[in-house]
Design an enzyme around this catalytic site. Structure first.
Site, PDB file in Angstrom:
ATOM      1  N   ASP A 291      40.922  70.096 -33.850  1.00  0.00           N
ATOM      2  CA  ASP A 291      41.853  71.033 -34.498  1.00  0.00           C
ATOM      3  C   ASP A 291      41.173  72.065 -35.374  1.00  0.00           C
ATOM      4  O   ASP A 291      41.739  73.123 -35.644  1.00  0.00           O
ATOM      5  CB  ASP A 291      42.836  70.248 -35.396  1.00  0.00           C
TER       6      ASP A 291
ATOM      7  N   VAL B 187      33.385  64.455 -47.348  1.00  0.00           N
ATOM      8  CA  VAL B 187      32.353  65.499 -47.262  1.00  0.00           C
ATOM      9  C   VAL B 187      32.872  66.750 -47.966  1.00  0.00           C
ATOM     10  O   VAL B 187      34.018  67.166 -47.753  1.00  0.00           O
ATOM     11  CB  VAL B 187      32.014  65.782 -45.777  1.00  0.00           C
TER      12      VAL B 187
ATOM     13  N   PHE C  13      40.753  61.794 -33.577  1.00  0.00           N
ATOM     14  CA  PHE C  13      40.614  61.756 -32.119  1.00  0.00           C
ATOM     15  C   PHE C  13      39.269  62.314 -31.663  1.00  0.00           C
ATOM     16  O   PHE C  13      38.616  61.754 -30.790  1.00  0.00           O
ATOM     17  CB  PHE C  13      41.754  62.533 -31.468  1.00  0.00           C
ATOM     18  N   GLY C  14      38.845  63.445 -32.249  1.00  0.00           N
ATOM     19  CA  GLY C  14      37.607  64.090 -31.815  1.00  0.00           C
ATOM     20  C   GLY C  14      36.376  63.297 -32.232  1.00  0.00           C
ATOM     21  O   GLY C  14      35.500  62.981 -31.408  1.00  0.00           O
TER      22      GLY C  14
ATOM     23  N   GLU D  67      61.066  65.464 -32.979  1.00  0.00           N
ATOM     24  CA  GLU D  67      60.969  63.999 -32.880  1.00  0.00           C
ATOM     25  C   GLU D  67      61.547  63.325 -34.127  1.00  0.00           C
ATOM     26  O   GLU D  67      62.254  62.319 -34.039  1.00  0.00           O
ATOM     27  CB  GLU D  67      59.514  63.584 -32.639  1.00  0.00           C
TER      28      GLU D  67
HETATM   29  C1  LIG Z   1      52.833  64.369 -37.050  1.00  0.00           C
HETATM   30  C2  LIG Z   1      51.909  64.788 -35.921  1.00  0.00           C
HETATM   31  C3  LIG Z   1      52.298  64.566 -34.608  1.00  0.00           C
HETATM   32  C4  LIG Z   1      51.450  64.952 -33.552  1.00  0.00           C
HETATM   33  N1  LIG Z   1      51.851  64.695 -32.275  1.00  0.00           N
HETATM   34  C5  LIG Z   1      51.018  64.977 -31.253  1.00  0.00           C
HETATM   35  C6  LIG Z   1      51.360  64.646 -29.919  1.00  0.00           C
HETATM   36  O1  LIG Z   1      52.446  64.114 -29.658  1.00  0.00           O
HETATM   37  N2  LIG Z   1      50.469  64.925 -28.932  1.00  0.00           N
HETATM   38  C7  LIG Z   1      49.253  65.511 -29.216  1.00  0.00           C
HETATM   39  O2  LIG Z   1      48.460  65.737 -28.291  1.00  0.00           O
HETATM   40  N3  LIG Z   1      48.901  65.845 -30.451  1.00  0.00           N
HETATM   41  C8  LIG Z   1      49.745  65.585 -31.487  1.00  0.00           C
HETATM   42  N4  LIG Z   1      49.389  65.912 -32.762  1.00  0.00           N
HETATM   43  C9  LIG Z   1      48.136  66.634 -32.984  1.00  0.00           C
HETATM   44  C10 LIG Z   1      46.930  65.696 -32.912  1.00  0.00           C
HETATM   45  O3  LIG Z   1      47.152  64.585 -33.746  1.00  0.00           O
HETATM   46  C11 LIG Z   1      45.707  66.475 -33.345  1.00  0.00           C
HETATM   47  O4  LIG Z   1      45.528  67.547 -32.454  1.00  0.00           O
HETATM   48  C12 LIG Z   1      44.468  65.600 -33.345  1.00  0.00           C
HETATM   49  O5  LIG Z   1      44.611  64.579 -34.309  1.00  0.00           O
HETATM   50  C13 LIG Z   1      43.224  66.416 -33.662  1.00  0.00           C
HETATM   51  O6  LIG Z   1      42.116  65.590 -33.698  1.00  0.00           O
HETATM   52  P1  LIG Z   1      40.913  65.908 -34.698  1.00  0.00           P
HETATM   53  O7  LIG Z   1      39.864  64.909 -34.409  1.00  0.00           O
HETATM   54  O8  LIG Z   1      40.575  67.360 -34.627  1.00  0.00           O
HETATM   55  O9  LIG Z   1      41.521  65.697 -36.150  1.00  0.00           O
HETATM   56  P2  LIG Z   1      42.217  64.383 -36.780  1.00  0.00           P
HETATM   57  O10 LIG Z   1      42.650  63.436 -35.728  1.00  0.00           O
HETATM   58  O11 LIG Z   1      43.220  64.937 -37.709  1.00  0.00           O
HETATM   59  O12 LIG Z   1      41.026  63.713 -37.557  1.00  0.00           O
HETATM   60  C14 LIG Z   1      40.417  64.310 -38.670  1.00  0.00           C
HETATM   61  C15 LIG Z   1      39.705  63.210 -39.436  1.00  0.00           C
HETATM   62  O13 LIG Z   1      38.832  63.816 -40.367  1.00  0.00           O
HETATM   63  C16 LIG Z   1      38.937  63.159 -41.611  1.00  0.00           C
HETATM   64  N5  LIG Z   1      38.557  64.141 -42.626  1.00  0.00           N
HETATM   65  C17 LIG Z   1      39.151  65.344 -42.864  1.00  0.00           C
HETATM   66  N6  LIG Z   1      38.483  65.996 -43.831  1.00  0.00           N
HETATM   67  C18 LIG Z   1      37.442  65.203 -44.207  1.00  0.00           C
HETATM   68  C19 LIG Z   1      36.406  65.320 -45.175  1.00  0.00           C
HETATM   69  N7  LIG Z   1      36.289  66.410 -45.943  1.00  0.00           N
HETATM   70  N8  LIG Z   1      35.523  64.306 -45.304  1.00  0.00           N
HETATM   71  C20 LIG Z   1      35.631  63.188 -44.530  1.00  0.00           C
HETATM   72  N9  LIG Z   1      36.599  63.027 -43.615  1.00  0.00           N
HETATM   73  C21 LIG Z   1      37.489  64.012 -43.442  1.00  0.00           C
HETATM   74  C22 LIG Z   1      40.387  62.718 -41.675  1.00  0.00           C
HETATM   75  O14 LIG Z   1      40.551  61.630 -42.566  1.00  0.00           O
HETATM   76  C23 LIG Z   1      40.656  62.335 -40.230  1.00  0.00           C
HETATM   77  O15 LIG Z   1      40.370  60.976 -39.980  1.00  0.00           O
HETATM   78  C24 LIG Z   1      50.209  65.548 -33.847  1.00  0.00           C
HETATM   79  C25 LIG Z   1      49.818  65.775 -35.160  1.00  0.00           C
HETATM   80  C26 LIG Z   1      50.661  65.388 -36.199  1.00  0.00           C
HETATM   81  C27 LIG Z   1      50.233  65.608 -37.619  1.00  0.00           C
END
Ligand SMILES: Cc1cc2nc3c(=O)[nH]c(=O)nc-3n(C[C@H](O)[C@H](O)[C@H](O)COP(=O)(O)OP(=O)(O)OC[C@H]3O[C@@H](n4cnc5c(N)ncnc54)[C@H](O)[C@@H]3O)c2cc1C
Length: 441
Positions: free
Chosen positions: A305, A80, A15-16, A176
């Protein structure tokens, strides 16, 4: 020798990271987005894949497809493993290369979280968590397999542990999942088996907290718990699990026999803080400045996150909205810096509210002073989730599937997919009599 056009490296297409890349669409920059998977995953609907309502392809989209019309952006499939702050590069590995340096002028780390078993990593083998599509398909296999095994099993004494499903953690994911398994049992599977009654399945939701959905207000927690009870879910609160093994779980000294335990409890941040050797909060998330940069490194940003930022004295929650808003902010800030404009105001999260689904046609919704539970909240939940799916094709396909499942009880994807191929199953000694009896019948 480096380009004169600034290079922005984004690690993570969740998402971020995706929001940051889109915010840089028109920036005079070369954007490189690196992810270890080739897809952006809509994690809030993972539980629907784990419970057969949706197919994996309905909640994931190729990152390359999403950003395909953004000419300044290159997508790299790779993992990474580290950051060299002095040389200004990240180290990337893929299937055939290790530690390839990818240089940056600006770096955005958006690598999310992973499961945390609170120091009990030995639980992982018996209680998979739900974070990726592979996790969801693995859990779906286990749930469907349990019913198949029970149908083939002559000894009714063994049905009990096969048809007991335990969820450890009563946050949104646990609630859920529990609701969705109950609906699967009562609406979809109930008339399809001949030797077992799927409705005899036990669904147990455990948490050491005193109430389910601790992030919601008490009235909504109570509404969710009442709904779970009506769906037949046993909710046991106030005790942590002492043990998880091949036979099930031990909680408050009681052994619960189960072949399907799912970990819906803790998460731990990605190793971004270690790569940067940066200050962290107690959970290990990188503490960022009000402009989301890392202290002493105005060219490095950590979002979503894996970052930690307090607002009005409280840490921002690990939810999709925070990650998206931070991604947009970091992209915009970098764009302005590249074009010599003044920086934006410090980041401020706009909280649109929280929602969780509890079974068919029922959700809880908390937004500002509004507390809603029931069908209306579920409609709002459905609308918001459809809106945030990454591509229009997914919105259409998920909408049609939901309507179909709502009206007929039929599910989108009830396949047990063995990714190890069709290897023959070696029966154990005690399985043989049951199989022979079955053949004779
Ligand atoms: C089962 C579940 C249900 C959820 N339900 C909700 C909800 O209903 N509402 C809500 O608001 N939030 C929900 N969340 C939380 C929400 O999904 C997260 O807050 C959100 O995804 C965070 O976004 P992000 O970009 O920080 O990380 P993410 O979306 O987790 O993205 C991280 C990305 O980084 C990549 N990555 C990680 N490490 C590496 C690396 N070393 N090298 C290359 N790529 C890498 C991963 O493949 C991934 O694509 C839920 C989470 C889960 C697991």
């Amino acid at each position: 020798m480096r380009d004169t056009i600034p290079r922005v490296v984004i690690v993570g297409g969740g998402f971020g990271g995706l929001a940051a890349a889109k915010a840089l669409k028109s920036a005079p920059a070369k954007v490189v987005l690196i992810d270890r998977t080739n897809h952006h995953l809509f994690q809030p609907l993972l539980y629907q894949v784990a419970t057969s309502e949706l197919a994996p392809g309905q909640i994931g989209s190729p990152i390359r497809g999403i950003l395909g019309r953004q000419p300044n952006t290159t997508v790299i499939l790779g993992e990474v493993n580290g950051v060299d702050k002095d040389e200004k590069c990240v180290w990337v590995s893929d299937v055939d290369r290790r530690g390839v340096p990818v240089p940056y002028d600006f770096l955005i780390l958006a690598t999310g979280v992973t499961h945390s078993y609170f120091g009990h990593d030995e639980f992982a083998k018996f209680a998979p968590g739900l974070k990726s599509l592979a996790d969801a398909v693995g859990i779906r296999n286990r749930i469907l397999q349990a019913f198949e095994q029970a149908e083939a099993e002559e000894d009714p004494a063994r049905h009990r542990d096969l048809l007991t499903f335990v969820l450890v953690g009563a946050g949104p994911t646990g609630v859920e999942m529990a609701g969705a398994i109950a609906v699967l049992v009562h609406n979809t599977l109930k008339s399809e088996f001949r030797r077992i009654n799927p409705e005899s399945a036990r669904i147990i939701l455990l948490d050491m907290a005193p109430r389910v959905l601790g992030a919601f207000s008490e009235d909504l927690s109570r509404a969710a718990q009442d709904r779970l009870r009506k769906l037949g879910v046993e909710v046991r609160l106030g005790h942590g699990v002492d043990q998880i093994d091949a036979d099930g779980v031990i909680v408050a000294g009681e052994r619960i026999l189960s072949k399907t335990v799912v970990w819906t409890a803790g998460v731990a941040p990605s190793p971004a803080a270690k790569w940067l050797n940066a200050e962290t909060d107690r959970a290990g998330r990188v503490r960022v400045q009000p402009d989301l940069s890392v202290r002493g490194h105005p060219d490095i940003f950590v979002i979503g996150d894996t970052s930690s930022l307090d607002q009005d004295g409280k840490p921002l929650p690990g939810v999709a909205q925070v990650a998206m808003q931070q991604g947009r902010y970091a992209g915009k800030l970098i764009g302005r810096r590249i074009t010599g404009q003044s920086p934006p105001e410090p980041f401020r999260y706009f909280d649109k509210g929280n929602m969780a689904v509890v079974g068919k046609g029922f959700a809880v919704l908390q937004s500002g002073g509004v507390h809603l539970s029931g069908f209306l909240a579920w409609l709002a939940w459905a609308g918001v989730h459809l809106q945030f799916l990454a591509q229009s094709s997914l919105r259409v396909s998920v909408f049609v599937q939901w309507v179909w499942t709502y009206l007929t009880g039929q599910r989108g994807s009830r396949l047990i997919v063995n990714h190890h191929g069709d290897e023959p199953v070696e029966p154990s000694i005690e399985q043989v009599p049951a199989i022979l009896t079955l053949t004779k019948a």
